[in-house]
Scaffold this motif. Sequence first.
Motif, PDB file in Angstrom:
ATOM      1  N   SER A 131      -2.895  10.447   3.394  1.00  0.00           N
ATOM      2  CA  SER A 131      -3.668  10.189   4.502  1.00  0.00           C
ATOM      3  C   SER A 131      -3.172  10.528   5.620  1.00  0.00           C
ATOM      4  CB  SER A 131      -4.234   8.688   4.593  1.00  0.00           C
ATOM      5  OG  SER A 131      -4.542   8.249   3.258  1.00  0.00           O
ATOM      6  N   THR A 368      -9.779   8.608   2.529  1.00  0.00           N
ATOM      7  CA  THR A 368     -10.156   7.367   1.796  1.00  0.00           C
ATOM      8  C   THR A 368     -11.281   6.560   2.703  1.00  0.00           C
ATOM      9  OG1 THR A 368      -8.505   6.090   2.868  1.00  0.00           O
ATOM     10  CG2 THR A 368      -8.114   7.185   0.781  1.00  0.00           C
ATOM     11  N   SER A 369     -11.638   5.774   2.107  1.00  0.00           N
ATOM     12  CA  SER A 369     -12.689   4.641   2.756  1.00  0.00           C
ATOM     13  C   SER A 369     -12.011   4.102   3.995  1.00  0.00           C
ATOM     14  CB  SER A 369     -13.287   3.701   1.829  1.00  0.00           C
ATOM     15  OG  SER A 369     -14.223   4.218   0.930  1.00  0.00           O
ATOM     16  N   GLU A 370     -10.794   3.835   3.651  1.00  0.00           N
ATOM     17  CA  GLU A 370     -10.083   2.982   4.851  1.00  0.00           C
ATOM     18  C   GLU A 370      -9.808   4.161   5.858  1.00  0.00           C
ATOM     19  OE1 GLU A 370      -9.013   2.995   1.581  1.00  0.00           O
ATOM     20  OE2 GLU A 370      -9.807   0.964   1.360  1.00  0.00           O
ATOM     21  N   ARG A 373     -13.120   4.259   7.889  1.00  0.00           N
ATOM     22  CA  ARG A 373     -13.212   3.090   8.702  1.00  0.00           C
ATOM     23  C   ARG A 373     -12.482   3.311  10.155  1.00  0.00           C
ATOM     24  NH1 ARG A 373     -14.028   0.421   3.535  1.00  0.00           N
ATOM     25  NH2 ARG A 373     -15.929  -0.545   3.551  1.00  0.00           N
ATOM     26  N   HIS A 374     -11.332   3.681   9.745  1.00  0.00           N
ATOM     27  CA  HIS A 374     -10.499   3.989  10.823  1.00  0.00           C
ATOM     28  C   HIS A 374     -11.060   5.039  11.915  1.00  0.00           C
ATOM     29  CE1 HIS A 374      -6.781   4.684  13.089  1.00  0.00           C
ATOM     30  NE2 HIS A 374      -6.826   6.064  12.685  1.00  0.00           N
TER      31      HIS A 374
END
Length: 386
Positions: A131, A368-370, A373-374
């Motif tokens: 990431s 990633t999904s996180e 969201r960020h």
Amino acid sequence: MQFGLTQEQEMIVDTVRSFVENEIYPHEQLVERSGEVPTEIAQNIKNKTKELGFYACNFPESVGGAGLTHMDFALVERELGRGSMALNHFFGRPQNILMACQGEQIERYLLPAVRGDRMDALAMTEPDAGSDVRGMNCSAVRDGDDWVLNGSKHFISGAEHADFFIVFVATGVDETPRGPKKRITTFLVDRGTHGFDVRDGYNSVSHKGYKNCILSFDDCRLPKEQVLGEVDGGFAVMNEWLYATRLTVAAMSVGRARRCFDYALNYAAERKQFGQPIGKFQGVGFQIADMITEIDAADWLTLAAAWRLDQGLPANREIASAKLYATEMLARVTDTTLQIFGGMGLMDDFPIERFWRDARVERIWDGTSEIQRHIISRDLLRPLGA
Ligand SMILES: Cc1cc2nc3c(=O)[nH]c(=O)nc-3n(C[C@H](O)[C@H](O)[C@H](O)COP(=O)(O)OP(=O)(O)OC[C@H]3O[C@@H](n4cnc5c(N)ncnc54)[C@H](O)[C@@H]3O)c2cc1C
């Protein structure tokens, strides 16, 4: 506001759907069981894609592509999402970052990739930098007119078929008030370059046959002509060309969810327990209702983001929302479908367990999904100074 597809878009959907049903579905079990795409089948898919005029359909007509809009391309990806990733790889969609090619690079990389004569792979991720792309350790230093690369990349999809690689490496560090910040440069690296090695990666439970590889650079010397874009301009190239690729993950997730849903719907209508189709039990019927609602929502989010790209409107947040929602929706739809199939859902007599396994990676790759969201929250909070 217009919700329908144009006649041309309907044609695109029908053409790609029947291609996937006729040229991809029949080979899926073989690929799933063997973990390989036989060369003859790969070549056949490639040839038929070219005959259809869809090879490199994500490229402008000026360089030999089909010149599809973002919306048209999202529809193509949506239909391809129904089929195996390993096989669809040969329905070639080279990285459109190749549009940044200049001078001789156009003849050596861009045009052969669009023609399907050479295949590419994109390498950003490293064992210690996923990431956190800027945390990459793979580096290049100048030596006269050359660059010397050292380090490694992992999880590189399609590398086993690639003739050349688009590689992001650190070429310096800037001291900023928020700490050191690496400068990134993009290089074009041919397979077979001295000091460059491609080897098998890990076995993934998702998308059997769609392999990932490990790349290593050991004093790999590249002339300055191999720089794609500007030196230290890797992030600019990335931002210009790569952020839209997350939309393809969203579109494919929608297509796969629709295919999976059809299995759930038919099974719920046919499978009888306690003397009636299981779909008549509210517990199952409501699951069907929730699934189709979420699939439609993900479809609209995806197409709306593609539409914004076509209008030249900012779309970063919308693309992130589409990627986030569509991939998480796919996880729920595949899991619910498996539940509706009961024990048979876990058996490889049906493709349900495959859809379920394949869905897992979609929430991880391409951010990633996180991280999505960020991106979404940053987009909303930054203008407020937070
Ligand atoms: C099968 C496969 C194929 C791939 N193909 C390619 C490819 O072709 N080319 C390529 O360059 N890469 C490729 N990737 C890499 C992929 O993009 C990365 O796996 C992804 O970006 C996540 O990096 P990571 O796996 O190192 O996880 P990490 O970055 O280590 O993340 C671990 C966990 O920490 C969370 N996390 C990290 N940072 C934050 C944060 N700031 N806030 C909240 N949570 C955070 C993540 O969301 C995740 O849950 C592929 C990956 C896979 C699995």
